[in-house]
Write a protein that holds these residues in place. Structure first.
Motif, PDB file in Angstrom:
ATOM      1  N   ALA A  48      24.096  42.204  39.336  1.00  0.00           N
ATOM      2  CA  ALA A  48      23.150  41.240  38.781  1.00  0.00           C
ATOM      3  C   ALA A  48      21.953  41.914  38.122  1.00  0.00           C
ATOM      4  CB  ALA A  48      22.667  40.314  39.891  1.00  0.00           C
ATOM      5  N   GLN A  49      21.973  43.200  37.881  1.00  0.00           N
ATOM      6  CA  GLN A  49      20.836  43.882  37.284  1.00  0.00           C
ATOM      7  C   GLN A  49      20.566  43.369  35.885  1.00  0.00           C
ATOM      8  OE1 GLN A  49      21.557  48.060  37.469  1.00  0.00           O
ATOM      9  NE2 GLN A  49      20.984  48.189  39.623  1.00  0.00           N
ATOM     10  N   ARG A  50      19.318  43.379  35.507  1.00  0.00           N
ATOM     11  CA  ARG A  50      18.895  42.926  34.182  1.00  0.00           C
ATOM     12  C   ARG A  50      18.405  44.110  33.374  1.00  0.00           C
ATOM     13  NH1 ARG A  50      20.054  37.638  33.377  1.00  0.00           N
ATOM     14  NH2 ARG A  50      20.075  36.567  35.338  1.00  0.00           N
ATOM     15  N   GLY A  51      18.606  44.011  32.065  1.00  0.00           N
ATOM     16  CA  GLY A  51      18.119  45.057  31.178  1.00  0.00           C
ATOM     17  C   GLY A  51      16.598  45.028  31.108  1.00  0.00           C
ATOM     18  N   PRO A  52      15.948  46.172  30.908  1.00  0.00           N
ATOM     19  CA  PRO A  52      14.490  46.231  30.909  1.00  0.00           C
ATOM     20  C   PRO A  52      13.861  45.549  29.710  1.00  0.00           C
ATOM     21  CG  PRO A  52      15.423  48.373  30.344  1.00  0.00           C
ATOM     22  CD  PRO A  52      16.561  47.472  30.733  1.00  0.00           C
ATOM     23  N   ALA A  53      14.570  45.437  28.604  1.00  0.00           N
ATOM     24  CA  ALA A  53      13.965  44.899  27.386  1.00  0.00           C
ATOM     25  C   ALA A  53      14.171  43.403  27.228  1.00  0.00           C
ATOM     26  CB  ALA A  53      14.537  45.617  26.168  1.00  0.00           C
ATOM     27  N   SER A  54      14.974  42.784  28.074  1.00  0.00           N
ATOM     28  CA  SER A  54      15.209  41.358  27.892  1.00  0.00           C
ATOM     29  C   SER A  54      15.599  40.721  29.217  1.00  0.00           C
ATOM     30  CB  SER A  54      16.340  41.140  26.878  1.00  0.00           C
ATOM     31  OG  SER A  54      17.574  41.506  27.465  1.00  0.00           O
ATOM     32  N   ALA A  55      15.743  39.419  29.205  1.00  0.00           N
ATOM     33  CA  ALA A  55      16.143  38.696  30.405  1.00  0.00           C
ATOM     34  C   ALA A  55      17.664  38.532  30.460  1.00  0.00           C
ATOM     35  CB  ALA A  55      15.463  37.331  30.434  1.00  0.00           C
ATOM     36  N   THR A  56      18.373  39.134  29.525  1.00  0.00           N
ATOM     37  CA  THR A  56      19.824  39.025  29.536  1.00  0.00           C
ATOM     38  C   THR A  56      20.408  40.096  30.436  1.00  0.00           C
ATOM     39  OG1 THR A  56      20.041  40.479  27.639  1.00  0.00           O
ATOM     40  CG2 THR A  56      19.898  38.119  27.191  1.00  0.00           C
ATOM     41  N   PRO A  57      21.578  39.824  31.033  1.00  0.00           N
ATOM     42  CA  PRO A  57      22.176  40.847  31.902  1.00  0.00           C
ATOM     43  C   PRO A  57      22.480  42.118  31.119  1.00  0.00           C
ATOM     44  CG  PRO A  57      23.263  38.733  32.201  1.00  0.00           C
ATOM     45  CD  PRO A  57      22.338  38.589  31.018  1.00  0.00           C
ATOM     46  N   ALA A  58      22.170  43.250  31.718  1.00  0.00           N
ATOM     47  CA  ALA A  58      22.486  44.549  31.119  1.00  0.00           C
ATOM     48  C   ALA A  58      23.955  44.844  31.352  1.00  0.00           C
ATOM     49  CB  ALA A  58      21.633  45.639  31.769  1.00  0.00           C
ATOM     50  N   ALA A  59      24.465  45.834  30.647  1.00  0.00           N
ATOM     51  CA  ALA A  59      25.813  46.299  30.966  1.00  0.00           C
ATOM     52  C   ALA A  59      25.766  46.682  32.434  1.00  0.00           C
ATOM     53  CB  ALA A  59      26.171  47.506  30.109  1.00  0.00           C
ATOM     54  N   ARG A  60      26.705  46.197  33.190  1.00  0.00           N
ATOM     55  CA  ARG A  60      26.661  46.420  34.628  1.00  0.00           C
ATOM     56  C   ARG A  60      26.642  47.909  34.927  1.00  0.00           C
ATOM     57  NH1 ARG A  60      30.233  41.447  36.927  1.00  0.00           N
ATOM     58  NH2 ARG A  60      28.856  39.891  36.059  1.00  0.00           N
ATOM     59  N   VAL A  61      25.771  48.281  35.822  1.00  0.00           N
ATOM     60  CA  VAL A  61      25.586  49.670  36.182  1.00  0.00           C
ATOM     61  C   VAL A  61      26.120  49.870  37.588  1.00  0.00           C
ATOM     62  CG1 VAL A  61      23.874  51.474  36.579  1.00  0.00           C
ATOM     63  CG2 VAL A  61      23.556  49.834  34.722  1.00  0.00           C
ATOM     64  N   CYS A  62      26.855  50.944  37.774  1.00  0.00           N
ATOM     65  CA  CYS A  62      27.407  51.251  39.088  1.00  0.00           C
ATOM     66  C   CYS A  62      26.418  52.092  39.878  1.00  0.00           C
ATOM     67  CB  CYS A  62      28.681  52.076  38.946  1.00  0.00           C
ATOM     68  SG  CYS A  62      29.987  51.282  38.050  1.00  0.00           S
ATOM     69  N   THR A  63      26.514  51.974  41.173  1.00  0.00           N
ATOM     70  CA  THR A  63      25.804  52.881  42.064  1.00  0.00           C
ATOM     71  C   THR A  63      26.856  53.713  42.790  1.00  0.00           C
ATOM     72  OG1 THR A  63      25.836  51.388  43.947  1.00  0.00           O
ATOM     73  CG2 THR A  63      23.971  51.175  42.407  1.00  0.00           C
ATOM     74  N   ALA A  64      26.434  54.859  43.312  1.00  0.00           N
ATOM     75  CA  ALA A  64      27.364  55.691  44.072  1.00  0.00           C
ATOM     76  C   ALA A  64      27.906  54.927  45.272  1.00  0.00           C
ATOM     77  CB  ALA A  64      26.670  56.976  44.516  1.00  0.00           C
ATOM     78  N   ALA A  65      27.054  54.152  45.937  1.00  0.00           N
ATOM     79  CA  ALA A  65      27.491  53.373  47.099  1.00  0.00           C
ATOM     80  C   ALA A  65      28.542  52.345  46.714  1.00  0.00           C
ATOM     81  CB  ALA A  65      26.287  52.696  47.753  1.00  0.00           C
ATOM     82  N   GLN A  66      28.365  51.706  45.581  1.00  0.00           N
ATOM     83  CA  GLN A  66      29.313  50.693  45.107  1.00  0.00           C
ATOM     84  C   GLN A  66      30.683  51.314  44.827  1.00  0.00           C
ATOM     85  OE1 GLN A  66      27.854  48.889  41.549  1.00  0.00           O
ATOM     86  NE2 GLN A  66      29.513  47.431  41.404  1.00  0.00           N
ATOM     87  N   ILE A  67      30.705  52.491  44.227  1.00  0.00           N
ATOM     88  CA  ILE A  67      31.974  53.162  43.948  1.00  0.00           C
ATOM     89  C   ILE A  67      32.656  53.567  45.252  1.00  0.00           C
ATOM     90  CG2 ILE A  67      33.002  55.240  42.935  1.00  0.00           C
ATOM     91  CD1 ILE A  67      30.843  54.951  40.703  1.00  0.00           C
ATOM     92  N   LYS A  68      31.891  54.070  46.209  1.00  0.00           N
ATOM     93  CA  LYS A  68      32.461  54.437  47.508  1.00  0.00           C
ATOM     94  C   LYS A  68      33.066  53.216  48.200  1.00  0.00           C
ATOM     95  CE  LYS A  68      29.882  58.476  48.951  1.00  0.00           C
ATOM     96  NZ  LYS A  68      28.899  58.966  49.920  1.00  0.00           N
ATOM     97  N   VAL A  69      32.385  52.078  48.130  1.00  0.00           N
ATOM     98  CA  VAL A  69      32.916  50.845  48.733  1.00  0.00           C
ATOM     99  C   VAL A  69      34.221  50.460  48.056  1.00  0.00           C
ATOM    100  CG1 VAL A  69      32.522  48.356  48.977  1.00  0.00           C
ATOM    101  CG2 VAL A  69      30.731  49.962  49.607  1.00  0.00           C
ATOM    102  N   ALA A  70      34.271  50.531  46.726  1.00  0.00           N
ATOM    103  CA  ALA A  70      35.489  50.171  45.993  1.00  0.00           C
ATOM    104  C   ALA A  70      36.649  51.088  46.383  1.00  0.00           C
ATOM    105  CB  ALA A  70      35.237  50.215  44.484  1.00  0.00           C
ATOM    106  N   ILE A  71      36.385  52.382  46.513  1.00  0.00           N
ATOM    107  CA  ILE A  71      37.436  53.315  46.925  1.00  0.00           C
ATOM    108  C   ILE A  71      37.883  52.995  48.350  1.00  0.00           C
ATOM    109  CG2 ILE A  71      37.979  55.736  47.411  1.00  0.00           C
ATOM    110  CD1 ILE A  71      36.064  56.461  45.064  1.00  0.00           C
ATOM    111  N   GLY A  72      36.948  52.719  49.240  1.00  0.00           N
ATOM    112  CA  GLY A  72      37.288  52.316  50.602  1.00  0.00           C
ATOM    113  C   GLY A  72      38.108  51.034  50.624  1.00  0.00           C
ATOM    114  N   ASP A  73      37.774  50.096  49.734  1.00  0.00           N
ATOM    115  CA  ASP A  73      38.544  48.851  49.633  1.00  0.00           C
ATOM    116  C   ASP A  73      39.978  49.121  49.194  1.00  0.00           C
ATOM    117  OD1 ASP A  73      36.386  47.320  50.456  1.00  0.00           O
ATOM    118  OD2 ASP A  73      35.826  46.695  48.429  1.00  0.00           O
ATOM    119  N   PHE A  74      40.178  50.080  48.280  1.00  0.00           N
ATOM    120  CA  PHE A  74      41.527  50.439  47.856  1.00  0.00           C
ATOM    121  C   PHE A  74      42.356  50.844  49.071  1.00  0.00           C
ATOM    122  CE2 PHE A  74      44.698  53.606  46.826  1.00  0.00           C
ATOM    123  CZ  PHE A  74      45.382  53.041  45.759  1.00  0.00           C
ATOM    124  N   PHE A  75      41.825  51.765  49.882  1.00  0.00           N
ATOM    125  CA  PHE A  75      42.573  52.226  51.055  1.00  0.00           C
ATOM    126  C   PHE A  75      42.735  51.120  52.086  1.00  0.00           C
ATOM    127  CE2 PHE A  75      40.995  56.343  49.391  1.00  0.00           C
ATOM    128  CZ  PHE A  75      42.229  56.910  49.148  1.00  0.00           C
TER     129      PHE A  75
END
Length: 195
Positions: A48-75
């Motif tokens: 749900a992150q927003r871009g700094p220059a506008s109130a529109t959603p930014a291209a979704r940005v990943c965090t290291a924690a989010q990627i680790k969760v996704a990999i854990g979900d795969f297994f």
């Protein structure tokens, strides 16, 4: 044999020619086999992150924690035999390249592919179901987000007949915008053998 889009097919390639957008680390195995227990990445605050220059959603940005969760979900989805949930972890055109029980990727350069086009999620789920009929479970450790587009883990496949297959590499290329994998590669160090 050339890769046929939309089909599960055997693929051969020289390992030296493989190029993926993540680095490879050699990590020790610790024998973890469960799900991370965390919710899927799609509900994370990063979605749900927003871009700094506008109130529109930014291209979704990943965090290291989010990627680790996704990999854990795969297994977790693999080991709990949840084909539908496993398929949803991939983009609509996602691709899974994975060594099967009898394939020695290092010696032969062979592995199987599922997905890679329309209907990819269903093809990935069908591939997993074939592996599950052999009793395949994946032990993993050392989940690491290499950068904000993917990560890796150390993996061993275990089968119902008591054989074990160490995997040489496990790479997870993640699409931050769709919050799903677009390419997962799990290749073997040898064919499965008795432990």
């Amino acid at each position: 044999m050339p890769y046929a889009r939309g089909m599960v097919s055997r693929r051969r390639a020289a390992l030296a020619g493989l190029v993926f957008p993540v680095l490879v680390l050699v990590l020790p195995l610790a024998g973890c086999t469960g799900s991370s227990g965390s919710p899927h990445a799609a509900g994370s605050p990063a979605a749900a992150q927003r871009g700094p220059a506008s109130a529109t959603p930014a291209a979704r940005v990943c965090t290291a924690a989010q990627i680790k969760v996704a990999i854990g979900d795969f297994f977790g989805d693999w080991n709990h035999r949840d084909a539908a949930a496993l398929g949803r972890l991939f983009t609509a055109g996602g691709d899974l390249d994975m060594a099967t029980k009898d394939q020695d990727t290092l010696a032969s350069g062979a592995w199987d592919s599922a997905g890679g086009g329309p209907g990819a999620r269903g093809m990935i789920a069908a591939f997993a179901e074939r592996q599950w009929r052999l009793g395949e479970l994946l032990s993993y450790s050392g989940i690491e987000a290499i950068d904000l587009d993917g990560g890796d883990a150390a993996v061993v496949a275990r089968f119902a007949d008591g054989t074990v297959q160490p995997m040489e590499e496990a790479k997870f290329a993640y699409d931050c915008a769709s919050q799903a994998f677009f390419h997962v590669v799990i290749i073997s160090a040898q064919a499965a053998r008795q432990a």
